[in-house]
Design a protein around this motif. Sequence first.
Motif, short mmCIF file in Angstrom:
data_model
loop_
_atom_site.label_atom_id
_atom_site.label_comp_id
_atom_site.label_asym_id
_atom_site.label_seq_id
_atom_site.Cartn_x
_atom_site.Cartn_y
_atom_site.Cartn_z
N THR A 169 0.83 -1.20 0.00
CA THR A 169 0.00 0.00 0.00
C THR A 169 0.87 1.25 0.00
O THR A 169 0.58 2.22 -0.68
CB THR A 169 -0.94 -0.01 1.22
OG1 THR A 169 -1.68 -1.22 1.20
CG2 THR A 169 -1.88 1.16 1.20
N SER B 14 0.99 4.06 -2.88
CA SER B 14 0.72 5.44 -2.51
C SER B 14 1.84 6.36 -2.99
O SER B 14 1.58 7.46 -3.48
CB SER B 14 0.56 5.55 -1.00
OG SER B 14 0.43 6.89 -0.63
N SER C 251 1.45 6.88 -6.67
CA SER C 251 0.32 7.75 -6.96
C SER C 251 0.66 9.21 -6.66
O SER C 251 0.17 10.10 -7.35
CB SER C 251 -0.89 7.32 -6.15
OG SER C 251 -1.34 6.07 -6.58
N ASP C 252 1.48 9.46 -5.65
CA ASP C 252 1.89 10.83 -5.35
C ASP C 252 2.68 11.42 -6.51
O ASP C 252 2.40 12.54 -6.95
CB ASP C 252 2.75 10.89 -4.08
CG ASP C 252 1.96 10.61 -2.83
OD1 ASP C 252 0.71 10.69 -2.86
OD2 ASP C 252 2.59 10.29 -1.79
N ILE D 299 -7.63 9.44 -9.00
CA ILE D 299 -6.58 9.20 -8.01
C ILE D 299 -7.03 9.75 -6.66
O ILE D 299 -6.86 9.09 -5.62
CB ILE D 299 -5.25 9.83 -8.45
CG1 ILE D 299 -4.68 9.04 -9.62
CG2 ILE D 299 -4.25 9.86 -7.31
CD1 ILE D 299 -3.50 9.72 -10.29
N LEU D 300 -7.60 10.94 -6.65
CA LEU D 300 -8.10 11.51 -5.40
C LEU D 300 -9.24 10.67 -4.83
O LEU D 300 -9.35 10.50 -3.61
CB LEU D 300 -8.54 12.96 -5.61
CG LEU D 300 -7.41 13.95 -5.91
CD1 LEU D 300 -7.99 15.32 -6.23
CD2 LEU D 300 -6.44 14.03 -4.76
N TYR E 46 -7.65 7.78 -3.17
CA TYR E 46 -7.03 8.26 -1.92
C TYR E 46 -8.07 8.32 -0.81
O TYR E 46 -7.83 7.87 0.31
CB TYR E 46 -6.44 9.65 -2.11
CG TYR E 46 -4.99 9.70 -2.48
CD1 TYR E 46 -4.12 8.66 -2.21
CD2 TYR E 46 -4.48 10.81 -3.12
CE1 TYR E 46 -2.80 8.71 -2.56
CE2 TYR E 46 -3.16 10.89 -3.48
CZ TYR E 46 -2.32 9.83 -3.20
OH TYR E 46 -1.01 9.90 -3.54
N HIS F 18 -9.00 4.93 0.44
CA HIS F 18 -7.99 4.33 1.30
C HIS F 18 -7.81 5.07 2.63
O HIS F 18 -7.61 4.44 3.67
CB HIS F 18 -6.65 4.25 0.58
CG HIS F 18 -6.61 3.17 -0.45
ND1 HIS F 18 -6.58 1.83 -0.14
CD2 HIS F 18 -6.63 3.22 -1.80
CE1 HIS F 18 -6.56 1.11 -1.23
NE2 HIS F 18 -6.60 1.94 -2.27
N ILE F 19 -7.89 6.40 2.60
CA ILE F 19 -7.69 7.16 3.83
C ILE F 19 -8.80 6.90 4.84
O ILE F 19 -8.54 6.67 6.02
CB ILE F 19 -7.59 8.68 3.51
CG1 ILE F 19 -6.25 8.97 2.84
CG2 ILE F 19 -7.73 9.51 4.77
CD1 ILE F 19 -6.14 10.40 2.33
N GLU G 81 -9.28 -0.57 -8.81
CA GLU G 81 -8.08 0.24 -8.93
C GLU G 81 -7.24 -0.21 -10.12
O GLU G 81 -6.69 0.61 -10.86
CB GLU G 81 -7.27 0.15 -7.64
CG GLU G 81 -6.15 1.13 -7.55
CD GLU G 81 -5.53 1.18 -6.18
OE1 GLU G 81 -4.57 1.95 -6.02
OE2 GLU G 81 -5.96 0.44 -5.27
N SER H 204 2.13 1.73 -11.39
CA SER H 204 0.98 1.54 -10.50
C SER H 204 0.16 0.33 -10.89
O SER H 204 -0.37 -0.37 -10.03
CB SER H 204 0.10 2.79 -10.50
OG SER H 204 0.79 3.89 -9.97
#
Length: 153
Positions: A22, A26, A29-30, A68-69, A72, A75-76, A92, A137
């Motif tokens: 993960t 991440s 993705s950043d 992508i957001l 995020y 996952h967050i 995904e 990714s």
Amino acid sequence: HGARVIRTGVSSGGPAAPPAATAASSAGSDAELISLLIGFISVNHSPWTDYSAYSYFQIVTMCDLVMILFFYIIHIFRIYRKLTCVSWPLAEFLHYLIGTILLLIASIVAASKSYNLSGLVVGATFGFLATILCVLSIWSSYKVSCITQSTSK
């Protein structure tokens, strides 16, 4: 005393992704998010020679940024634990696969129509960089969803 194993962090939809995988996804993705944003801003603030080519590039980059957001936020806030009816690793994976193909097409079209204008060349370059990061990714998403689950059985 008998030892007992308690599994945490697992939804009814299957095993959760390992923390290392993960974190790797991440980090990719950043970098992808930043390169998409730089490409979008570069194209947006340049004089255009072909409206349809660059509007397509902008639409693809913004859709990728939004998705992508979206992932995020999933996952967050750990929404994937509550919505077990959706296969999140598959969702995904499909997002990255479709987004990569569209981004590659948009970057090729943007590069071919840039006419040596520096902002458009920078936008196309960052589009290609984001395409490479999308491929990475896809690979990390594939490793998490397919390889990890097949070895955990």
